[in-house]
Motif scaffolding. Sequence first.
Motif, PDB file in Angstrom:
ATOM      1  N   LEU A 144       0.861  -1.187   0.055  1.00  0.00           N
ATOM      2  CA  LEU A 144      -0.122  -0.196  -0.053  1.00  0.00           C
ATOM      3  C   LEU A 144       0.772   1.202   0.097  1.00  0.00           C
ATOM      4  O   LEU A 144       0.473   2.181  -0.639  1.00  0.00           O
ATOM      5  N   ASP A 164       2.411   1.295  -3.736  1.00  0.00           N
ATOM      6  CA  ASP A 164       1.601   1.292  -4.834  1.00  0.00           C
ATOM      7  C   ASP A 164       0.510   2.398  -4.572  1.00  0.00           C
ATOM      8  O   ASP A 164       0.140   3.040  -5.737  1.00  0.00           O
ATOM      9  N   HIS A 190     -10.020   4.768  -9.010  1.00  0.00           N
ATOM     10  CA  HIS A 190     -10.670   3.203  -8.832  1.00  0.00           C
ATOM     11  C   HIS A 190      -9.781   2.421  -8.675  1.00  0.00           C
ATOM     12  O   HIS A 190     -10.128   1.375  -7.531  1.00  0.00           O
ATOM     13  N   GLY A 216      -9.919   0.219  -4.846  1.00  0.00           N
ATOM     14  CA  GLY A 216      -9.723  -1.180  -4.597  1.00  0.00           C
ATOM     15  C   GLY A 216      -8.876  -1.689  -3.852  1.00  0.00           C
ATOM     16  O   GLY A 216      -9.079  -2.559  -2.888  1.00  0.00           O
ATOM     17  N   MET A 217      -7.482  -0.926  -3.764  1.00  0.00           N
ATOM     18  CA  MET A 217      -6.367  -1.446  -2.895  1.00  0.00           C
ATOM     19  C   MET A 217      -6.920  -1.017  -1.477  1.00  0.00           C
ATOM     20  O   MET A 217      -6.368  -1.854  -0.712  1.00  0.00           O
ATOM     21  N   SER A 262      -9.585  -0.751  -0.084  1.00  0.00           N
ATOM     22  CA  SER A 262     -10.656  -1.790   0.279  1.00  0.00           C
ATOM     23  C   SER A 262     -10.127  -2.978   0.991  1.00  0.00           C
ATOM     24  O   SER A 262     -11.136  -3.627   1.957  1.00  0.00           O
ATOM     25  N   ASN A 263      -9.313  -3.516   0.619  1.00  0.00           N
ATOM     26  CA  ASN A 263      -8.478  -4.441   1.299  1.00  0.00           C
ATOM     27  C   ASN A 263      -8.282  -4.340   2.811  1.00  0.00           C
ATOM     28  O   ASN A 263      -8.035  -5.331   3.684  1.00  0.00           O
ATOM     29  N   PHE A 264      -8.354  -2.972   3.186  1.00  0.00           N
ATOM     30  CA  PHE A 264      -7.581  -2.736   4.692  1.00  0.00           C
ATOM     31  C   PHE A 264      -9.002  -2.360   5.411  1.00  0.00           C
ATOM     32  O   PHE A 264      -8.704  -2.041   6.462  1.00  0.00           O
TER      33      PHE A 264
END
Lengths: 115, 398
Positions: A28, A31, A56, A60-61, A63-65
């Motif tokens: 994170l 990126d 976008h 999405g990235m 949202s993983n956290f």
Amino acid sequence: MPDTFNRAELLERVDHDMDFLAETVEMLVTDGRSLLADARAAAVAGDAPALGRAAHALKGMISNFCAAPAQDAALAVEKIGKSGDLAPSGAAIDTLHANLESLISDLQSFVRGGA
Amino acid sequence: MRILIAEDERITRASLARHLQSWGHTVATAEDGDKALALFRADPPDIVLTDWEMPGLSGPELVQRIREEQARGFVYIVMLTGRTDKSDVVRGIEAGADDFLSKPFDKEELRVRLLAGERIVRLERALGLQNQELRAAGERMRADLRAAARVQRAMLPRSVIATPRVRTEWRYAPTDELAGDGIGLHLIDDRYLIAYVFDVSGHGVPAALLSVSVTHAVSPVPAETSMVRCAPGGSMGSVRAPHLVADELNRRFPSENNDGHFITLGLYVLDTFTGRVEAVRAGHPLPFHIRGGIPVTVDDEGGLPLGVCEGIPYDLSGMQLQPGDRLCIVSDGLIEQIGGPGPSPKQFGVDRIAEVLARPGELPVVGDAMITALERWADSRTFNDDVSLVLIEWLGPP
């Protein structure tokens, strides 16, 4: 206790695997910041579709956290990109930047056992 | 299961891979659509999990390309998307996706959706294997049918009979690979011509097997055991009287022993020295007797088909040919062929057969003309039923 992400939900999501979480936080950092830079560059260039795509991907990235505030900020930038009206993009990207950095900071503390 | 993940965002990609591996799946990952397609082609997986927006091929484009390559086997495809618009779902389904999973994905939801996918993959694979087995069984059956058809063809007359006293010709057009019709032409003692046409009711393998049995039964060789031969000294030398042959066939092939199949037979024995014909007709069409291009009425009531009524005796009939007379034995497939001009199809019928037989020309010409006329009538080179035709011309005494 930080309010940038939902700790219980995140731990459940990674099966309480702190090593894996630490790896993803590092991703994170690199990126996420890179995508934010892409978004800002797209806004400066007036390239609304590119702004929408970068936001976008960043959404999405994040949202993983389980990080609702940063995710909402990314969604706001994505919507601006898709609307084509880039006037509010600067402020929205600044908000996203602030949310992303707070999230990164809190996540790094969390994986180090500091929070 | 072998699962291919196509996802450009590496945290989601790593997270998906980690979960899938922990559930026992074998995972391959691609960071864009093009690489995913290359991995798919190199080693097709069981399930594909694909993002919607990716560099290179998009998710829907990747799905479409995979579906275009279905020959590689069934693949279950789940699209990962943050999109919730109906139009997006429609586009994904139209491209060939089987299921959707919202991002951020829920771990339990992912697990159960993959379980559903796994069930479908296993069902598809089982169905594919069963289809393969069915195709193989079908091919074996076709090979068996081809072999059986070769055996049947080997039982047809090897050539026509042509002596100074008699000429023959025959045509045979089975409607399927295997036929229920049988024909025979044999010259015995260089004098007596045995000619027959028979027709086993029904079609397919049972009718063909019975047809082969009947052909063997009426074969004149070996003479010692042949049903159509007898000790020399009869009215037709060593050829058994036709009605006695019919009696024996009726006894040997009862329809109740042959799944209800019965047999029609027209059996004719011509003394080529005298032109005398002895015959039996068991449920078979009347023969055509042509003299000088004009049909001659054949007076023969005939009997029931073979196998339908145990113990009934068959009557012997006879006729006298004159030099140049022709005799034509046909199966009902020739008479009853449906076709003709106009909106109401009709049978080819005996009048049209007689008209073709009355045409001038050598027997091969007449045989060809009959088949050509029938093909035109049917507007096809295949017929409703087996078609058999035996032509005999008696040239006169020695």
